[in-house]
Design a protein around this motif. Structure first.
Motif, short mmCIF file in Angstrom:
data_model
loop_
_atom_site.label_atom_id
_atom_site.label_comp_id
_atom_site.label_asym_id
_atom_site.label_seq_id
_atom_site.Cartn_x
_atom_site.Cartn_y
_atom_site.Cartn_z
N THR A 1 0.84 -1.19 0.00
CA THR A 1 0.00 0.00 0.00
C THR A 1 0.88 1.24 0.00
O THR A 1 2.07 1.18 0.27
N LEU A 9 -1.12 3.46 -6.27
CA LEU A 9 -0.67 2.08 -6.45
C LEU A 9 -1.50 1.48 -7.56
O LEU A 9 -2.74 1.48 -7.50
N MET A 10 -0.86 0.99 -8.62
CA MET A 10 -1.59 0.38 -9.74
C MET A 10 -1.01 -0.99 -10.05
O MET A 10 0.13 -1.31 -9.69
N THR A 11 -1.84 -1.83 -10.70
CA THR A 11 -1.41 -3.16 -11.13
C THR A 11 -1.11 -3.13 -12.62
O THR A 11 -1.88 -2.61 -13.41
N ASP A 12 0.04 -3.69 -12.98
CA ASP A 12 0.48 -3.76 -14.37
C ASP A 12 0.90 -5.20 -14.64
O ASP A 12 2.04 -5.59 -14.38
N ASP A 14 1.65 -8.79 -13.88
CA ASP A 14 2.00 -9.48 -12.65
C ASP A 14 2.67 -8.58 -11.63
O ASP A 14 3.14 -9.05 -10.60
N PHE A 15 2.71 -7.28 -11.90
CA PHE A 15 3.47 -6.37 -11.05
C PHE A 15 2.57 -5.26 -10.53
O PHE A 15 1.54 -4.93 -11.11
N LYS A 16 2.99 -4.68 -9.41
CA LYS A 16 2.35 -3.49 -8.87
C LYS A 16 3.33 -2.32 -8.93
O LYS A 16 4.52 -2.50 -8.70
N VAL A 17 2.80 -1.16 -9.26
CA VAL A 17 3.63 0.03 -9.43
C VAL A 17 3.15 1.09 -8.46
O VAL A 17 2.01 1.56 -8.54
N THR A 72 11.82 -8.17 -14.00
CA THR A 72 10.85 -7.15 -14.39
C THR A 72 10.95 -6.88 -15.88
O THR A 72 12.03 -6.56 -16.38
N ASN A 211 6.74 2.72 -15.22
CA ASN A 211 5.34 2.81 -14.81
C ASN A 211 4.38 2.32 -15.89
O ASN A 211 3.19 2.65 -15.87
#
Length: 278
Positions: A1, A9-12, A14-17, A72, A211
């Protein structure tokens, strides 16, 4: 968080940015397991330096620091470090450095632009950009250095890190027409001013897809120029990645032009007799 105003916080895939445009806390609630990873990729950019006044050098870009974990899949900048940063279950305070103020004494030369503030994530510190010099003072050192009318410019990558976080500013000339150099950027030094009266562009920033889409950061500010009666001049453009453009003084002074695209573009030099840097 994430915490803090305007931080996201966003999901891209399999990853969170996590993106921080202001101070806040990056909270890790679950670290890696035997099938996962406990490292994060990061981009930390400091505040840019303010432009000088009175045929002024452009401000240097804030330091640019990026690290990428091997797993990544995004396209990183040319300045990326070959590893990310290990994290554990805890909160990580985030410091987002603001831009430095421009020289406050136009048209009389003051002390030059102020340095930008540092940005910090864990053990990674990006150093604020150096302020642009004025007629009677040098460009200041910083993440990237400030430019100047003469050739005592601010050094970049100060303090030194690897990969380097920035570049020096550019110089100019006080002979005949006056033209100053641009501030340094993440991937290039500030360009020197050129005769007969062209302010030097700011150094280019760096582009990364961290991002999820290509964005450019840490461009240097443009250097200003002044011309004699009956001649024309041009203020330097800001470098790609948010650098502000400079103004120039002449028989007629056009509006300052916009810098390159970025999350928080730099300010342009003001019009009129102050001939301020970006």
């Amino acid at each position: 968080t994430v915490s803090g105003s305007c931080n996201t916080l966003m999901t891209d895939g399999d990853f969170k940015v996590a993106t921080f445009k202001g101070p806040g806390t990056f909270c890790v609630s679950c670290a890696g397991n035997p099938l996962g990873s406990n490292t994060v990729s990061y981009l930390v950019v400091a505040g840019g330096g303010g432009g000088g006044a009175n045929v002024a050098g452009g401000g240097g870009a804030g330091g640019f620091r990026e690290g990428k974990t091997p797993c990544t899949p995004y396209t990183a900048s040319p300045l990326v470090a070959p590893a990310g940063l290990p994290v554990s279950v805890q909160g990580y305070p985030i410091t987002v450095g603001g831009g430095g103020a421009g020289d406050t004494q136009p048209p009389a030369p003051g002390g030059g632009g102020c340095n930008g503030a540092n940005s910090i994530f864990s053990s990674i510190t990006a150093t604020g950009g150096g302020g642009g010099g004025s007629d009677n003072c040098s460009g200041k050192p910083g993440g990237s250095g400030g430019g100047r009318l003469r050739c005592s410019v601010g050094t970049g990558n100060t303090p030194p890190v690897s990969p380097p976080q920035g570049n020096p500013g550019g110089c100019g000339s006080a002979s005949g027409n006056h033209f100053a150099g641009g501030g340094g950027g993440a991937t290039a030094a500030g360009t020197a001013g050129a005769p007969p009266a062209t302010g030097g562009p700011g150094g280019a920033g760096a582009t990364t897809n961290i991002n999820g889409s290509p964005n450019s950061f840490a461009g240097g500010g443009g250097g200003s120029a002044t011309v004699n009666t009956g001649q024309t001049g041009t203020g330097g453009n800001g470098g790609l990645g948010g650098g502000g453009a400079a103004s120039f003084q002449g028989p007629t002074t056009p509006p300052a032009r916009n810098g390159g695209a970025g999350f928080n573009p730099g300010g342009n030099g003001s019009t009129g007799s102050s001939q301020t840097g970006g």
